[in-house]
Design a protein around this motif. Sequence first.
Motif, short mmCIF file in Angstrom:
data_model
loop_
_atom_site.label_atom_id
_atom_site.label_comp_id
_atom_site.label_asym_id
_atom_site.label_seq_id
_atom_site.Cartn_x
_atom_site.Cartn_y
_atom_site.Cartn_z
N THR A 316 0.65 -1.17 -0.09
CA THR A 316 0.01 0.02 0.07
C THR A 316 0.92 1.16 -0.01
O THR A 316 2.06 1.22 0.45
N GLY A 317 0.40 2.15 -0.55
CA GLY A 317 1.05 3.77 -0.48
C GLY A 317 0.37 4.48 0.69
O GLY A 317 1.03 5.75 0.77
N ASP A 318 -0.42 3.93 1.51
CA ASP A 318 -0.97 4.69 2.49
C ASP A 318 -0.17 4.40 3.57
O ASP A 318 -0.39 3.28 4.24
N GLU A 319 0.52 5.22 4.04
CA GLU A 319 1.42 4.98 5.48
C GLU A 319 0.48 4.69 6.69
O GLU A 319 0.82 3.90 7.53
N GLN A 322 -0.84 1.16 6.41
CA GLN A 322 0.27 0.35 6.60
C GLN A 322 0.59 0.21 8.18
O GLN A 322 0.56 -1.00 8.65
N ASP A 358 -3.30 -3.48 -1.26
CA ASP A 358 -4.56 -2.30 -1.30
C ASP A 358 -4.57 -2.28 -2.83
O ASP A 358 -3.65 -1.87 -3.45
N THR A 359 -5.67 -2.62 -3.24
CA THR A 359 -5.83 -2.61 -4.61
C THR A 359 -5.93 -0.98 -5.12
O THR A 359 -5.84 -0.83 -6.58
N GLU A 360 -6.22 -0.04 -4.30
CA GLU A 360 -6.08 1.18 -4.79
C GLU A 360 -4.68 1.94 -4.80
O GLU A 360 -4.33 2.88 -5.25
N SER A 361 -3.79 0.96 -4.56
CA SER A 361 -2.15 1.45 -4.61
C SER A 361 -1.73 1.22 -5.91
O SER A 361 -2.02 -0.18 -6.34
N ALA A 363 1.10 0.27 -6.56
CA ALA A 363 2.12 -0.96 -6.20
C ALA A 363 1.36 -2.32 -6.34
O ALA A 363 2.19 -3.31 -6.18
N ALA A 364 -0.28 -2.18 -6.26
CA ALA A 364 -0.55 -3.41 -6.13
C ALA A 364 -0.38 -4.37 -7.49
O ALA A 364 -0.42 -5.72 -7.37
#
Length: 557
Positions: A316-319, A322, A358-361, A363-364
């Motif tokens: 995920t890109g959401d800290e 995470q 996280d499919t909205e990231s 990086a997924a």
Amino acid sequence: MADELEQLRNEVAALRAANEQLRAEARSVASANVNAAQQIMEMSLARQRDLEAHNERIQAALAFAEQASAEKSMFLANISHELRTPLNGIIGMATIVLDEEEDAERRERLRLLLSSGQMLLQIVNDVLDFSKIEVDRLELVDTVFDVWQTAESLVGLLSAGNRRHEVDIRLEIDPRVPRAVRGDELRLRQVLTNLASNAAKFTETGEVVVRLATAGQRIRFEITDTGCGIAPEVLARLFEPFTQGDASATRRKGGTGLGLAISRRLVRLMGGDIRVDTAPGRGSTFWFDVELELVDDARDAAPIAKAPFRGAIVVTGDERLQRTVAQHLGALGVPTVDAADRAGGDANGADPLLWFIDTESPAAVAASPSASDRCILLLGSEGHDAGQWRARFPRARMLYRPLLPTALAKQCLDGTVPGTTTSAATTAGAQPRPGMRVLVVEDNPINTRVAVAYLTKLGCKVDEACNGVEAVAAVAQQRYDVVFMDCQMPVMDGYEATVRIRESEQGGNRRSYIVALTAHALAQDRERCLAAGMDDYLCKPVSRTALAKLLGSRADT
């Protein structure tokens, strides 16, 4: 010698004159004392008369105030009953028709009708609660409940009602917060709902976060938003009754202005107080600490089971996400690891990895779990199209925003999370037994139709009675699993009908389970129902969920 005698005579005469003057002065003083005593007595009597008159005025004012309070309570009870009765029909029929309607446009109109009815019900509840608090008649009712589930259900409902995707609804729970506690869950939920709903209402973009943490022996509840914030001049009167953050005629957000006033008083009844940290343009944080008793089962509970993974890769890109995922996986004994550490699981028989994606990231798309790893996908919402992700990860398990800690734990542990309670608060999913025999005693034909429709949909066989006399006769002829009894009816009310039923059951083996189904919503109304011999109490307007929950609790009887 003659001169001396004359001198003595003169002295004796002078002494006699002085003595006479002293006697005259003594008589004058005595007379003055008598007058003074008489005046003091008269003043004392006058003062006593004034005090008695004042006391009479106080007693009269007190009697008037008590009468006014009694009349106010009677008015509140009556107005609550008269408003709740039609609201039960409005909300109930709207729910029934909405369930049966297939046309999308008409369903949306029905949802607006249902939402308006529920808003009106909330106004009725706010006014009633505030009035009960004013006269010190609101009491807390302690039950055992799962405080995690209370927070999770609140966030789930808040997210379901939030159609603006610009606002992210989050839940963060410190794993050290106990699950099973004793307190007034209904009032705690009311406070949290009010604070969280306000946060969502005044937040156009950003996020609303509900947090639970430990604070010594207490639990801290915190609601943070990135909304418009509150100006200092508004903050000074924010918790006053009937206060609006924006009281102008052009305000965009409505409400009674009672929610925060009621919430603060409820929290104070629980032994805490609501605090707020805010500034215009930077959002707000409302928080309060309350002491909820840890129940014995929770004190003796076994440690949480360990999930069978050697580590977790969180994509995920959401800290903050995470951090939240890492915190709860850590409580399950699963440390977060870097993707580079994935090697070695299949070859040496070590436990597999857990992938949280996280499919909205962005990086997924680069995630590549092995066949032995478990994959959990976090999707945007219940309506999110999961097709592409299911095609790519066919064995993946799905979670939807907002991420709920219990749901995450269940996906990791393949079952029930240890430490959860089985109280009334957590048995909402219990289903009625098919074919349960139910009697609905109700004189209002619209409310009868609503109740019968709800109960029939729940698989019950339903009989009807329109007054207490018919109810007594029906119970004498047929054994019912549950009797739903209205209280205010012609011919014979529900109280007397219950007393008659209980009298007829004396000496026998059968006891009907009687539930008050009434628009009377004050605490003394519930007490009166139970005193008459009823077993439970539901306040109108009643939801199908409440009926299902009650019937589910009787499914094994």
